[in-house]
Design an enzyme around this catalytic site. Structure first.
Site, PDB file in Angstrom:
ATOM      1  N   ASP A  83     -48.752  99.901 -11.067  1.00 36.24           N
ATOM      2  CA  ASP A  83     -49.777  99.355 -10.185  1.00 36.24           C
ATOM      3  C   ASP A  83     -49.170  98.958  -8.844  1.00 36.24           C
ATOM      4  O   ASP A  83     -48.096  98.325  -8.801  1.00 36.24           O
ATOM      5  CB  ASP A  83     -50.399  98.097 -10.798  1.00 36.24           C
ATOM      6  CG  ASP A  83     -51.596  98.409 -11.667  1.00 36.24           C
ATOM      7  OD1 ASP A  83     -52.242  99.443 -11.448  1.00 36.24           O
ATOM      8  OD2 ASP A  83     -51.894  97.601 -12.566  1.00 36.24           O
ATOM      9  N   GLU A 114     -56.377 100.429  -6.735  1.00 35.31           N
ATOM     10  CA  GLU A 114     -57.755 100.052  -7.005  1.00 35.31           C
ATOM     11  C   GLU A 114     -58.635 100.370  -5.801  1.00 35.31           C
ATOM     12  O   GLU A 114     -58.245 100.135  -4.658  1.00 35.31           O
ATOM     13  CB  GLU A 114     -57.850  98.553  -7.319  1.00 35.31           C
ATOM     14  CG  GLU A 114     -57.133  98.150  -8.586  1.00 35.31           C
ATOM     15  CD  GLU A 114     -57.272  96.671  -8.909  1.00 35.31           C
ATOM     16  OE1 GLU A 114     -56.647  96.223  -9.883  1.00 35.31           O
ATOM     17  OE2 GLU A 114     -58.001  95.963  -8.183  1.00 35.31           O
ATOM     18  N   GLU A 181     -62.765 100.942 -15.483  1.00 40.84           N
ATOM     19  CA  GLU A 181     -62.700  99.634 -16.150  1.00 40.84           C
ATOM     20  C   GLU A 181     -64.051  98.932 -16.153  1.00 40.84           C
ATOM     21  O   GLU A 181     -64.699  98.782 -15.116  1.00 40.84           O
ATOM     22  CB  GLU A 181     -61.655  98.728 -15.486  1.00 40.84           C
ATOM     23  CG  GLU A 181     -61.571  97.361 -16.159  1.00 40.84           C
ATOM     24  CD  GLU A 181     -60.363  96.540 -15.753  1.00 40.84           C
ATOM     25  OE1 GLU A 181     -60.220  95.416 -16.269  1.00 40.84           O
ATOM     26  OE2 GLU A 181     -59.570  97.015 -14.927  1.00 40.84           O
TER      27      GLU A 181
END
Length: 276
Positions: A83, A114, A181
């Site tokens: 990440d 993201e 998600e």
């Protein structure tokens, strides 16, 4: 020597599900690799489950590098995704420097970002530079406050349509995989069937091309909360506490260490050391 990187596109085409699990240090990476999991995610969730932060936001690049290096040492044969932490890809210049560090210094195989259509220019730049990118849409923990907290996303028509568009935009920008998600199963299925690249679900239903969960969650090691989508496969926190309690008790009672766990000297050396 590293083993050949799996062809995740072919796995999707063949209907073979992709397993992904987080790992944050040398021993957890060893466990995941030994279990044969397809991919490891060095998630910024380490901020909460390892470092004790209230969210993923405080996690720094140096912390992600530190943990990625440890995971690579523990899992030399497994595909690793790391990440990119909050604000490490706020601009294209920042993104390419920080992503490059995770690959070059950390030993990761890919980075995860993201965001949807808003990060397309960054994804394009990274992929052109030869850095493999995994997208992440739906509930995005780094910006959860902007989404009204840790809530399911895509429940109304407009937001569901936007998620589909985000997935398409990320694929076109060069992402080779997307994490979905906390979105309704039907929306995840629509995204997954409409894309060539694989989707990895976390709270997104069984129609995704693979699944990811957090190491500490599936082993019952994280006490603060357990998301609805988590299945606990063990209760290692309770076992660990019991073992530590037993150690504490035996120390207090002077039953540990017993002779079995003690080193000694030969009679000859004792006699020379202390005399008769």
């Amino acid at each position: 020597m590293r083993k050949m990187i799996p062809d995740f596109d072919k796995m999707k085409q063949a209907g073979e599900k992709i397993s992904m699990l987080t790992a944050y240090d040398y021993p957890s990476a060893q466990f995941v690799e030994e279990a044969g999991v397809d991919m490891i995610l060095v998630g910024d969730s380490l901020g909460m489950v390892v470092l004790g932060y209230d969210s993923t936001v405080p996690v720094t690049m140096e912390e992600m590098l530190h943990h990625t290096k440890a995971v690579r040492r523990g899992a030399s044969q497994t595909f690793i995704v790391t990440d990119m932490p909050f604000m490490s890809y706020a601009t294209i210049d920042l993104a390419i420097v920080n992503a490059g560090r995770l690959i070059k210094e950390g030993g990761s195989d890919a980075v995860k970002l993201e965001g949807g259509m808003d990060i397309v220019p960054i994804v394009q730049t990274l992929t052109r530079a030869g850095i493999p990118v995994v997208g992440h849409i739906g509930l995005t923990p780094q910006t959860a406050n902007q989404l009204g907290g840790y809530k399911v996303q895509g429940r109304d028509l407009d937001s569901a349509v936007q998620l589909v568009k985000d997935g398409q935009a990320l694929e076109q920008a060069g992402a080779f995989m997307i994490v979905l998600e906390a979105i309704p199963r039907q929306v995840a299925a629509q995204i997954s069937t409409g894309l060539r690249i694989p989707t990895i679900g976390i709270g997104a239903g069984s129609d995704c091309n693979g699944q990811v969960l957090v190491f500490h969650d599936i082993l019952g090691l994280f006490k603060r909360f357990t998301p609805k989508f988590v299945k606990q496969y063990a209760e290692l926190r309770l076992d660990s506490v019991r073992a530590i309690q037993q150690f504490h008790k035996e120390v207090k009672l002077s039953t540990f260490p017993s002779e079995e766990y003690t080193f000694g000297l030969s009679d000859e050396v004792i006699q020379r050391l202390y005399g008769d």
